[in-house]
Every structure is written in structure tokens, then in C-alpha cells.
Design an enzyme around this catalytic site. Structure first.
Site, PDB file in Angstrom:
ATOM      1  N   GLY A 298       0.823  -1.218   0.000  1.00  0.00           N
ATOM      2  CA  GLY A 298       0.000   0.000   0.000  1.00  0.00           C
ATOM      3  C   GLY A 298       0.848   1.255   0.000  1.00  0.00           C
ATOM      4  O   GLY A 298       0.456   2.300   0.527  1.00  0.00           O
TER       5      GLY A 298
ATOM      6  N   TYR B 258     -15.296  -2.734   7.392  1.00  0.00           N
ATOM      7  CA  TYR B 258     -13.920  -2.313   7.667  1.00  0.00           C
ATOM      8  C   TYR B 258     -13.578  -2.560   9.145  1.00  0.00           C
ATOM      9  O   TYR B 258     -12.545  -3.138   9.477  1.00  0.00           O
ATOM     10  CB  TYR B 258     -13.787  -0.829   7.318  1.00  0.00           C
ATOM     11  CG  TYR B 258     -12.477  -0.175   7.669  1.00  0.00           C
ATOM     12  CD1 TYR B 258     -11.287  -0.567   7.073  1.00  0.00           C
ATOM     13  CD2 TYR B 258     -12.434   0.882   8.588  1.00  0.00           C
ATOM     14  CE1 TYR B 258     -10.090   0.058   7.380  1.00  0.00           C
ATOM     15  CE2 TYR B 258     -11.240   1.521   8.893  1.00  0.00           C
ATOM     16  CZ  TYR B 258     -10.067   1.102   8.291  1.00  0.00           C
ATOM     17  OH  TYR B 258      -8.891   1.733   8.588  1.00  0.00           O
TER      18      TYR B 258
ATOM     19  N   GLY C 272      -0.467   4.658  -1.199  1.00  0.00           N
ATOM     20  CA  GLY C 272      -1.584   5.257  -0.465  1.00  0.00           C
ATOM     21  C   GLY C 272      -1.171   6.413   0.437  1.00  0.00           C
ATOM     22  O   GLY C 272       0.000   6.799   0.483  1.00  0.00           O
ATOM     23  N   GLN C 273      -2.166   6.940   1.165  1.00  0.00           N
ATOM     24  CA  GLN C 273      -1.948   8.151   1.974  1.00  0.00           C
ATOM     25  C   GLN C 273      -0.810   7.973   2.996  1.00  0.00           C
ATOM     26  O   GLN C 273       0.135   8.757   3.027  1.00  0.00           O
ATOM     27  CB  GLN C 273      -3.237   8.532   2.717  1.00  0.00           C
ATOM     28  CG  GLN C 273      -3.120   9.843   3.479  1.00  0.00           C
ATOM     29  CD  GLN C 273      -4.179  10.016   4.574  1.00  0.00           C
ATOM     30  OE1 GLN C 273      -4.879   9.068   4.928  1.00  0.00           O
ATOM     31  NE2 GLN C 273      -4.281  11.219   5.094  1.00  0.00           N
TER      32      GLN C 273
ATOM     33  N   ILE D  77      -6.204  10.419   9.796  1.00  0.00           N
ATOM     34  CA  ILE D  77      -4.854  10.962   9.556  1.00  0.00           C
ATOM     35  C   ILE D  77      -4.954  12.105   8.544  1.00  0.00           C
ATOM     36  O   ILE D  77      -5.519  11.939   7.460  1.00  0.00           O
ATOM     37  CB  ILE D  77      -3.895   9.858   9.029  1.00  0.00           C
ATOM     38  CG1 ILE D  77      -3.859   8.652   9.993  1.00  0.00           C
ATOM     39  CG2 ILE D  77      -2.492  10.432   8.811  1.00  0.00           C
ATOM     40  CD1 ILE D  77      -3.342   8.922  11.386  1.00  0.00           C
TER      41      ILE D  77
ATOM     42  N   LYS E 209     -10.804  -5.079  10.923  1.00  0.00           N
ATOM     43  CA  LYS E 209      -9.714  -4.544  11.758  1.00  0.00           C
ATOM     44  C   LYS E 209      -9.658  -5.250  13.117  1.00  0.00           C
ATOM     45  O   LYS E 209      -8.581  -5.501  13.650  1.00  0.00           O
ATOM     46  CB  LYS E 209      -9.860  -3.025  11.931  1.00  0.00           C
ATOM     47  CG  LYS E 209      -9.511  -2.245  10.658  1.00  0.00           C
ATOM     48  CD  LYS E 209      -8.035  -2.376  10.338  1.00  0.00           C
ATOM     49  CE  LYS E 209      -7.673  -2.029   8.930  1.00  0.00           C
ATOM     50  NZ  LYS E 209      -6.292  -2.343   8.567  1.00  0.00           N
TER      51      LYS E 209
ATOM     52  N   ASP F 208      -0.176  -7.982  -5.412  1.00  0.00           N
ATOM     53  CA  ASP F 208      -1.556  -8.000  -4.925  1.00  0.00           C
ATOM     54  C   ASP F 208      -1.549  -8.899  -3.692  1.00  0.00           C
ATOM     55  O   ASP F 208      -1.340 -10.113  -3.806  1.00  0.00           O
ATOM     56  CB  ASP F 208      -2.461  -8.564  -6.041  1.00  0.00           C
ATOM     57  CG  ASP F 208      -3.919  -8.620  -5.606  1.00  0.00           C
ATOM     58  OD1 ASP F 208      -4.195  -8.453  -4.403  1.00  0.00           O
ATOM     59  OD2 ASP F 208      -4.767  -8.846  -6.486  1.00  0.00           O
ATOM     60  N   ILE F 209      -1.770  -8.322  -2.515  1.00  0.00           N
ATOM     61  CA  ILE F 209      -1.617  -9.136  -1.293  1.00  0.00           C
ATOM     62  C   ILE F 209      -2.656 -10.252  -1.203  1.00  0.00           C
ATOM     63  O   ILE F 209      -2.502 -11.169  -0.412  1.00  0.00           O
ATOM     64  CB  ILE F 209      -1.624  -8.278   0.000  1.00  0.00           C
ATOM     65  CG1 ILE F 209      -2.959  -7.552   0.217  1.00  0.00           C
ATOM     66  CG2 ILE F 209      -0.451  -7.331   0.027  1.00  0.00           C
ATOM     67  CD1 ILE F 209      -3.126  -7.016   1.637  1.00  0.00           C
TER      68      ILE F 209
HETATM   69  C1  AKB Z   1     -11.347   5.731   7.726  1.00  0.00           C
HETATM   70  O1  AKB Z   1     -11.954   6.810   7.872  1.00  0.00           O
HETATM   71  O2  AKB Z   1     -11.874   4.713   7.259  1.00  0.00           O
HETATM   72  C2  AKB Z   1      -9.912   5.653   8.182  1.00  0.00           C
HETATM   73  C3  AKB Z   1      -9.794   5.181   9.591  1.00  0.00           C
HETATM   74  C4  AKB Z   1     -10.170   6.061  10.712  1.00  0.00           C
HETATM   75  O3  AKB Z   1      -9.383   4.092   9.803  1.00  0.00           O
HETATM   76  N1  AKB Z   1      -9.287   6.945   8.026  1.00  0.00           N
END
Ligand code: AKB
Length: 325
Positions: free
Chosen positions: A13, A148, A16-17, A178, A152, A58-59
Site C-alpha cells: 500500500g 472495515y 496510499g496516503q 490521519i 480490523k 496484490d496481497i
Molecule cells: C477511515 O476513515 O476509514 C480511516 C480510519 C479512521 O481508519 N481513516
């Protein structure tokens, strides 16, 4: 477990940001040739490409990870490849595949190759509506309502599992939003806190996708990079936690951010048009207790709302002035 030294680093990644700025800092510290940047599809910028090795992988396809690990003699991985919260709700299967199956491939490769260390980012998205929203403790309810968030939580548990079962030194941080000026974020709920700066500088107005009184924990990129590398370099004998460190630098509402930007750009205005991301933001903490990270590896952020805002505006204004010249 005896702490080993890092040799060659793989960043997934890296386009990415966070990955793009992390790669540059790692190259500065450990040598350009010792840090392999990788991405899946997006073309890397010139700075990343010219400063050290880059490969497309590609992971979710294990062989592509194993190939570069072997070729570049990798012994440390920063797995920054992920699908974030907003895109995760639009494409749940993709989110599961990258964040769970992709992470599993990273862990298995690291374990098989007896790697020194792996960084697995987590997020404030592990928390949910049943979690206390103010000064959210380190140990608390983890019942997220987004795809998501649940990937996590599983990622944190998987990291702890590999540590206990296989002695693989896996470490991770629950990142807040971030804020950065180099590479724009993509697909997150906290993206408004970055977009607002670009729009303030370029158009003097912004339409925000969450309400004015929405408060979330945030951090400026220099603190994020410093915290990430500091945790990876921390003496393992001090760590009681591994993959789930709460971390924060500041908390503010969108309204407070707008007021702060107006101190520099008085004509700036912000409208509000909340969409599906409001519900995600409302299920996350307003502020975070990161005292465990402070105790175990000395975490201390440098930027607060006024200093972050000034730094963001200085950097973006300078960049756009240079483009005009
Ligand atoms: C998101 O908004 O999905 C991310 C996070 C807080 O993990 N920036």
C-alpha cells in the site's frame, strides 16, 4: 523473545496516503535500496519511483507477495494495503478479501520466512456504538458495525495469535483520522478532514459529508509516521500489548476545524450535506485514551489543531504557488 534487527523492509500500500510518506521516511532512516515500495494498481509518483525499488503486487494473491519477499530478501513488512471504511461499505467483499485474506497471506509469508517484524495497522473503526465514545479506553467493547471495522478487529486478533502461537513479532496501532498534504486519502470516513484543506486553499468553500458538530479523533501525518516507526523500534520487553494500541493526538468538530482554517483564510465557508458516512462517524469514538501507548513505548504527539492547521495550509499554499509559477 529476543529483539532482532531489521534488514530489508517491504511496504504494501505504498502508493496510499500513509504508505507513501512512511516509505520515504523509512528510506531516509534505513537506506533507499533497503525499502521496497509496492502497490496494486495505482502508478507511484516520481518521488517514490526515483528514490528506491518499486513493484506491483496484490496481497490477495500470495505468490506475488512471496516472490518479492524472496527477491528482495525481506525480513520486515509494513502492511499498509487496506480498503477503508466508506469503500468497505460499498464493496464489502473486496474489503473482506484485502483486509482479511490479504492480511492472512502477509502473516503466513512472514511466519514461513521467519521474519523479524510485521506492522499491521488497525483503526478507531474497531469500536462501535456500544463502546464509550469519550476518552475510549484501551480495553473495551469491540463491536463495530462496518465491514472495515470488523476486519480490523480480526486483524488485531490475528496479529496477537501469530505472536503467541508462532513468536512472530507483530505490532499495530489503532489509527485515528490521519491528516496529510502529500497523498490524498481514499475511501475513508475521516477524509473530510483532509479534503477541507484542499478546498479551502483552492476554492475557499467546502461541502462536508458529515455534520458540523461531528467530533472524531485525528492526527497529523508527521506524528503518525513517528508513532508508527517508534512502535516498530520499541524494546519488545516493554510491550504488554502488541497489535491494538489506542493512539490519538487531537479531537475536534468540523465546526472547530472550520474556525481554525478561517483564522488563516477568513473568506472560507463550509456547507453541510451529510451522507451515509455520518452513521459511520457516529458509531466511532469522539476521543481516545492512549495512556497505554504513552507508558509502554513513550508515545507523545507534537501537533494539535492550531499547529496542524497552520502546517497543512503552509504546505498546500506553497505547493499551489509553485505550480502557478
Ligand atoms: C477511515 O476513515 O476509514 C480511516 C480510519 C479512521 O481508519 N481513516
Amino acid at each position: 523473545m529476543v529483539q532482532k534487527r531489521m534488514k530489508n523492509i517491504l511496504v504494501t500500500g505504498a502508493v496510499g496516503q500513509i504508505g507513501s510518506e512512511l516509505t520515504m521516511e523509512l528510506r531516509k532512516r534505513y537506506g533507499n535500496d533497503n525499502v521496497l515500495a509496492t502497490g496494486r494498481k495505482t502508478k507511484p509518483n516520481k518521488t517514490l519511483l526515483d528514490s528506491g525499488p518499486f513493484e506491483f503486487i496484490d496481497i490477495t494473491v500470495r505468490e506475488t507477495v512471496e516472490k518479492v519477499v524472496d527477491e528482495y530478501d525481506i525480513d520486515t513488512i509494513y502492511n499498509m494495503a487496506a480498503i477503508l471504511s466508506a469503500v468497505g461499505e460499498e464493496k464489502p467483499l473486496l474489503c473482506w478479501n484485502v483486509n482479511i485474506n490479504g492480511l492472512y497471506n502477509i502473516m503466513e509469508t512472514a511466519h514461513e520466512c521467519e521474519m523479524t517484524r510485521v506492522f499491521v495497522p488497525s483503526s478507531i473503526a474497531v469500536f462501535g456504538p456500544e463502546t464509550p465514545r469519550d476518552n475510549t479506553p484501551q480495553e473495551t467493547v469491540l463491536k463495530p458495525k462496518t465491514m472495515y471495522g470488523l476486519t480490523k478487529v480480526a486483524g488485531e486478533l490475528l496479529g496477537d495469535y501469530y505472536f503467541k502461537r508462532f513468536n512472530l513479532d507483530v505490532r499495530g496501532i489503532r489509527y485515528p483520522g490521519i491528516i496529510s498534504s502529500e497523498t490524498p486519502p481514499g475511501g475513508g470516513t475521516t477524509d473530510y478532514a483532509v479534503e477541507i484543506f484542499y478546498e479551502a486553499v483552492n476554492n475557499k468553500k467546502y461541502t462536508c459529508f458529515v455534520k458540523e458538530d461531528t467530533v472524531l479523533p485525528m492526527m497529523h501525518m508527521p506524528d503518525c509516521i513517528k508513532g508508527t516507526i517508534d512502535l516498530m523500534e520499541a524494546d519488545i520487553s516493554r510491550l504488554k500489548h502488541h497489535c491494538d494500541f489506542n493512539l490519538t493526538a487531537m479531537s475536534f468538530s468540523v465546526g472547530q476545524l472550520v474556525d481554525e482554517i478561517r483564522k488563516h483564510i477568513p473568506e472560507f465557508t463550509c456547507n453541510y450535506k451529510p451522507d451515509f458516512r455520518q452513521a459511520i462517524a457516529d458509531s466511532w469514538p469522539r476521543s481516545i485514551d492512549d495512556s497505554v501507548a504513552r507508558e509502554e513505548w513513550g508515545w507523545k504527539p507534537e501537533y494539535d489543531l492550531p499547529t496542524m492547521t497552520k502546517d497543512m495550509l503552509d504546505k498546500l499554499i506553497k505547493r499551489y504557488e509553485e505550480v502557478k509559477l
